[in-house]
Scaffold this active site. Structure first.
Site, mmCIF file in Angstrom:
data_model
loop_
_atom_site.group_PDB
_atom_site.id
_atom_site.type_symbol
_atom_site.label_atom_id
_atom_site.label_comp_id
_atom_site.label_asym_id
_atom_site.label_seq_id
_atom_site.Cartn_x
_atom_site.Cartn_y
_atom_site.Cartn_z
ATOM 1 N N CYS B 146 0.789 -1.237 0.000
ATOM 2 C CA CYS B 146 0.000 0.000 0.000
ATOM 3 C C CYS B 146 0.820 1.286 0.000
ATOM 4 C CB CYS B 146 -1.053 -0.017 1.095
ATOM 5 S SG CYS B 146 -0.405 -0.140 2.743
ATOM 6 N N ARG B 181 15.578 1.939 0.487
ATOM 7 C CA ARG B 181 15.480 0.727 -0.320
ATOM 8 C C ARG B 181 15.003 -0.448 0.537
ATOM 9 N NH1 ARG B 181 20.635 -0.890 -2.413
ATOM 10 N NH2 ARG B 181 20.755 1.086 -3.508
ATOM 11 N N SER B 182 14.068 -0.158 1.472
ATOM 12 C CA SER B 182 13.532 -1.231 2.294
ATOM 13 C C SER B 182 12.703 -2.163 1.430
ATOM 14 C CB SER B 182 12.652 -0.655 3.399
ATOM 15 O OG SER B 182 11.452 -0.179 2.842
ATOM 16 N N ASP B 204 20.345 3.809 -0.823
ATOM 17 C CA ASP B 204 20.362 3.574 0.626
ATOM 18 C C ASP B 204 21.781 3.745 1.125
ATOM 19 O OD1 ASP B 204 21.747 1.232 0.183
ATOM 20 O OD2 ASP B 204 20.228 -0.081 1.036
ATOM 21 N N ILE B 205 22.006 3.442 2.393
ATOM 22 C CA ILE B 205 23.343 3.716 2.938
ATOM 23 C C ILE B 205 24.437 2.901 2.251
ATOM 24 C CG2 ILE B 205 22.752 4.609 5.237
ATOM 25 C CD1 ILE B 205 23.053 1.685 6.266
#
Lengths: 317, 317
Positions: B146, B181-182, B204-205
């Site tokens: 979602c 970027r989870s 991301d890191i």
């Protein structure tokens, strides 16, 4: 510092031997030789060594093995192809690939029917819930995650499991500290040991959790509760200490080990210093070879499950 | 420092409005009022606020809502009970609970038939693989996660999606930077945008990855490739910058924003400082209200899927 000889060091190869014999016999009873495909998508020397070991063990025990080296960007497609390929019976991915949650995603891409590591969500959930079968008719056995399963077999071999007690209660009265609470090893292991009657202190950098067997709403399963104990106090009352910290710098503090404790390390790094032998009664420095036999045991079970499904489908038509 | 008025700030409530109207109509066409159950197992004030919001929105739009507060040790059992309860149509867990991989495990305990967040592995895999249905007969539509879905709807509203171009290609020529970027938001979002034709720099890191649409072996899907660009250079060529860093200390560097860029923040923290308005043409400070409508849209779809299955089963007998 003198090291007493009272401590016995037990090698994984000795523990793995009887399982290897069982596997040789088991393979012969299948309709066809099982084929395991390993995916290597990184340049990690430890992963390559593990891949070589798997290949060697497969050959020795009568399993087919194929190593597929793919760029990590193509790994997902390659797994999906193997999922659909009826010539492939088992799939093993040598992690880390991307690291972190992306690897956890990839793990779930492996079809559960071919997941020899037992890391598909449904297998882990069944283990936590103490559910032994995949179907209501109880024809399809669930798979256990291979590293925690290997740790259990190691504890059985060492006599920590007491065979005089009834099955499912053979760790009753034992206290175990597990240093690692990952979703693929530490937490499942804590749950497995608690399901068998142990009091387990599960330790990670966030603190200590206590796992015991309780009466679940659905099944007799483990219960997690708060504890005031820190690592030191948990370890000092533990009969067994199991470590799995993936760092070359981590050493379990020898002074926390109770005299006569059983010490087992499942990390690929040496989590115990040689002084562990001054305290422990039994010491298992690594368990990789047991893990590989458990992985092949899972493969055998997956093949039997597949045969069952095939026969059931044939009987229907 | 003077802030020019050229930048238009767009609120999530305006974007959510047409979807809310659609939902009110959709609910009326169902055989029964859908019931969403939210599980709160932490003391996080942000989670409680989100829970209150969900309840309020459900009431306004004609959905049933029940908040169940459980100790985190009982959450797994509570989810399993809701999975089996035919009075429950949708399940939502307010994370974090334990944090880390244990939460990822719990997420997968939610039955996919009731997963309004669209975070079940099969939904994420279908999204990455650009697969739109769950079954071969194409009667069961897959669900999209979602929050990424909400971000897409925000971009549609803002006109970043060009409706003149054919469906599935409406981001063609657009460059987007996504900071996060989870597995539950950033990576799915990058893939969705790439599937629609954009060039996406996913940050991301650990660094920057480039996502573009390619020709997959199975389906037209996104391709991930290496890039030499760092955040600064990726951002400076980006038409759209989307942030989702869950930290109150993180601020996206204003000097990296191209003049006239579209800036969207989906974190519950303010990832852009007020100076963003000196550069951006359109700025969406948060998207939570759109996310909740997408969640209810997923619930509606799950209910339609369940009706389809019920009718198909009835037709068979």
């Amino acid at each position: 510092m003198s090291v007493p000889t009272a401590c016995k060091t037990v090698l994984a190869s000795s523990i793995a031997k009887p399982f290897a014999e069982e596997l040789k016999d088991g393979v012969k009873q299948l309709e066809k030789k099982p084929v395991l495909v390993g995916f290597l998508a990184n340049a990690d020397p430890a992963a390559r060594m593990y891949a070589d070991w798997t290949g060697k063990t497969c050959e020795e025990l009568g399993f087919g093995y194929e190593l597929r080296e793919v760029p990590k960007e193509r790994l997902e497609e390659a797994i999906l192809d193997a999922n659909d390929d009826s010539a492939v019976d088992g799939i093993l991915v040598y992690f880390p690939v991307f690291g972190g949650t992306q690897d956890q995603y990839l793990q779930q891409v492996v079809a559960k029917e071919k997941d020899v590591e037992g890391l598909s969500h449904i297998y882990i959930q069944n283990m936590y819930q103490n559910v032994r079968f995949l179907d209501e008719a109880q024809t399809q056995k669930s798979i256990l995650p291979c590293t925690p399963l290997a740790a259990v077999k190691v504890l059985e071999y060492l006599g920590v499991y007491n065979a005089i007690l009834p099955y499912g209660n053979r760790l009753y009265g034992k206290t175990v500290t597990v240093v690692n609470r990952s979703e693929i090893v530490g937490r499942p292991l804590a749950a497995l040991l608690a399901n068998d009657g142990a009091t387990v202190y599960s330790v990670d950098i966030t603190g200590v959790q206590k796992y015991t067997r309780g009466e679940g709403l659905r099944h007799v399963k483990h219960v997690v509760s708060e504890t005031d104990l820190d690592l030191e106090h948990a370890a000092k009352i533990s009969d067994v200490i199991i470590t799995g910290v993936p760092s070359p710098d981590y050493k379990f503090p020898v002074e926390f080990i109770k005299n006569g404790a059983v010490c087992v390390n499942f990390s690929s790094e040496k989590n115990f210093s040689p002084e562990v032998k001054q305290r422990a009664s039994l010491y298992v420095p690594m368990i990789g070879k047991v893990t590989i036999t458990m992985l092949l045991r899972n493969l055998l079970r997956l093949c039997v499950n597949a045969q069952e499904r095939k026969h059931a489908a044939a009987a229907k038509t």
